[in-house]
Scaffold this motif. Structure first.
Motif, PDB file in Angstrom:
ATOM      1  N   GLU A 140       0.829  -1.206   0.000  1.00  0.00           N
ATOM      2  CA  GLU A 140       0.000   0.000   0.000  1.00  0.00           C
ATOM      3  C   GLU A 140       0.864   1.258   0.000  1.00  0.00           C
ATOM      4  N   LEU A 159       2.479   1.767  -3.518  1.00  0.00           N
ATOM      5  CA  LEU A 159       1.499   2.230  -4.502  1.00  0.00           C
ATOM      6  C   LEU A 159       1.091   3.682  -4.234  1.00  0.00           C
ATOM      7  N   SER A 160       0.997   4.048  -2.961  1.00  0.00           N
ATOM      8  CA  SER A 160       0.614   5.422  -2.629  1.00  0.00           C
ATOM      9  C   SER A 160       1.696   6.414  -3.033  1.00  0.00           C
ATOM     10  N   SER A 174      -1.070  -4.454  -8.427  1.00  0.00           N
ATOM     11  CA  SER A 174      -0.907  -3.288  -9.291  1.00  0.00           C
ATOM     12  C   SER A 174      -1.858  -2.173  -8.867  1.00  0.00           C
ATOM     13  N   SER A 175      -1.565  -0.984  -9.334  1.00  0.00           N
ATOM     14  CA  SER A 175      -2.344   0.197  -8.974  1.00  0.00           C
ATOM     15  C   SER A 175      -3.770   0.124  -9.521  1.00  0.00           C
ATOM     16  N   GLU A 176      -4.684   0.764  -8.806  1.00  0.00           N
ATOM     17  CA  GLU A 176      -6.050   0.897  -9.293  1.00  0.00           C
ATOM     18  C   GLU A 176      -6.162   1.983 -10.360  1.00  0.00           C
ATOM     19  N   ASN A 177      -5.110   2.751 -10.507  1.00  0.00           N
ATOM     20  CA  ASN A 177      -5.082   3.837 -11.487  1.00  0.00           C
ATOM     21  C   ASN A 177      -4.655   3.287 -12.848  1.00  0.00           C
ATOM     22  N   ALA A 189      -1.428   4.562 -14.368  1.00  0.00           N
ATOM     23  CA  ALA A 189      -0.175   4.105 -13.767  1.00  0.00           C
ATOM     24  C   ALA A 189       0.262   2.751 -14.302  1.00  0.00           C
ATOM     25  N   THR A 190      -0.693   1.962 -14.822  1.00  0.00           N
ATOM     26  CA  THR A 190      -0.355   0.628 -15.330  1.00  0.00           C
ATOM     27  C   THR A 190      -0.476   0.519 -16.846  1.00  0.00           C
ATOM     28  N   CYS A 219      -4.445  -3.297 -14.658  1.00  0.00           N
ATOM     29  CA  CYS A 219      -4.955  -2.392 -13.633  1.00  0.00           C
ATOM     30  C   CYS A 219      -5.639  -3.166 -12.504  1.00  0.00           C
ATOM     31  N   ASP A 220      -5.293  -2.828 -11.254  1.00  0.00           N
ATOM     32  CA  ASP A 220      -5.955  -3.361 -10.066  1.00  0.00           C
ATOM     33  C   ASP A 220      -5.931  -4.893 -10.017  1.00  0.00           C
TER      34      ASP A 220
END
Length: 327
Positions: free
Chosen positions: A224, A227-228, A247-250, A253-254, A266-267
């Motif tokens: 966490e 990723l933040s 992986s990031s939820e954004n 970013a992916t 993603c996510d």
């Protein structure tokens, strides 16, 4: 093509025999042969990528000592014809090396010298090295002083240049040694500065806990945090507990991962347990896992397949006593 830049050393493994080994001043203690092999990010991750048959470009610094010629010959044999090896000689500096002492009656001990690796920076190889690269992996900032100091200024510069050229960036760590610059460095500041330009972050859980100054932090807490701070994905190596990927939820970013295949990165959350193989040696297993993961990305695997491949390649390394032969 995949590029690898980072720490390179000659690993030496003196055979100490089957008797208990003690350091006693003033005596002669005979030992056996002293096999050697390329180590560090270049020898392990780079070497595993070469064994997997991928086109690889490797870049590292060497000194002008005896170890340099030994290491160069070993690396040329490892790279073969499918890869390109770029070793830059720095006069007056010693090549990185590590002497691995493994007595039968105690845990392993390492006597190591970073040597010329401390001089590696973002401009050591220039734009020609990055030409036609799709992925660039850098490893072991705690053993490459210029890449680590000033909150990772040189790492950030290198990754920024890669990002601008559409190259996926990948970062691996190593445990700092007590008494060195990296042991007391502010690694949280380093990560906060570097992870925003890092697509893939590949620490071991022990390395990440050390840098977070939290020896009991949960894997989820560590991921966490990473990723933040802006990384696109985390491949957390947990030894006997396997590999945890998230992986990031954004989607932005992916996005760069998806250019290698059609599936979304993603996510994604996935845990791959270790393959059940006999543990004959764990040297280089984590680095080989990264090689397997990067191989999966390059071949267009989805995230789940790439993590499973990472686990499989690590198992091959473990089952052959830490050797690249199994790969």
């Amino acid at each position: 093509m995949i590029g690898v830049i980072g720490y390179l050393c000659l690993d030496l493994f003196p055979e100490l025999g089957n008797e208990p080994f003690k350091f006693i001043p003033g005596i002669l203690r005979e030992i056996g042969a002293i096999p050697g092999a390329p180590g560090g990010t270049i020898g392990n991750t780079g070497g595993a990528l070469c064994k997997l048959g991928l086109p690889v470009r490797l870049g590292a610094l060497i000194g002008d000592d005896l170890f340099a010629s030994v290491l160069e010959e070993a690396m040329k044999e490892l790279v073969g014809e499918q890869g390109k090896l770029i070793l830059k000689t720095v006069p007056g500096k010693n090549t990185g090396y590590a002497i691995v002492l493994s007595p039968v009656d105690s845990d392993r001990m390492f006597l190591a010298s970073r040597g010329v690796n401390d001089l590696l920076d973002a401009d050591s190889f220039g734009p020609e090295f990055r030409k036609n690269l799709e992925i660039l992996h850098f490893g072991y900032p705690p053993l490459c002083r210029k890449m680590a100091e000033y909150d990772g200024r040189e790492t950030r510069k290198l990754f920024y240049l890669c990002r601008r050229e559409g190259i996926l960036t990948s970062l691996d760590l190593s445990l700092p040694s007590p008494g060195t610059f990296s042991y007391t460095m502010d690694w949280i500041a380093y990560l906060k500065n570097v992870l925003p330009v890092t697509d893939l972050f590949c620490p071991s859980i022990d390395e990440f806990r050390f840098m977070m100054k939290d020896p009991v932090a949960s894997p989820e807490t560590l991921i966490e945090a990473a990723l933040s701070w802006g990384t696109g994905a985390v491949l957390l190596k947990m030894g006997a507990k396997g590999i945890l990927f998230r992986s990031s939820e954004n989607a932005e970013a992916t996005h760069i991962f998806s250019q290698f295949g059609s599936d979304s990165w993603c996510d994604v959350k996935y845990h791959a347990p270790p393959y059940p193989v006999p543990v004959l040696g764990t040297t280089g297993a984590g680095d080989s896992a990264i090689a397997g993961f990067l191989c999966g990305i390059k071949l267009g695997f989805n995230a789940y397949e790439a993590v499973r491949l990472a686990s499989r390649i690590a198992a091959y390394r473990i089952a052959t006593g830490g050797s690249l032969v199994g790969i």
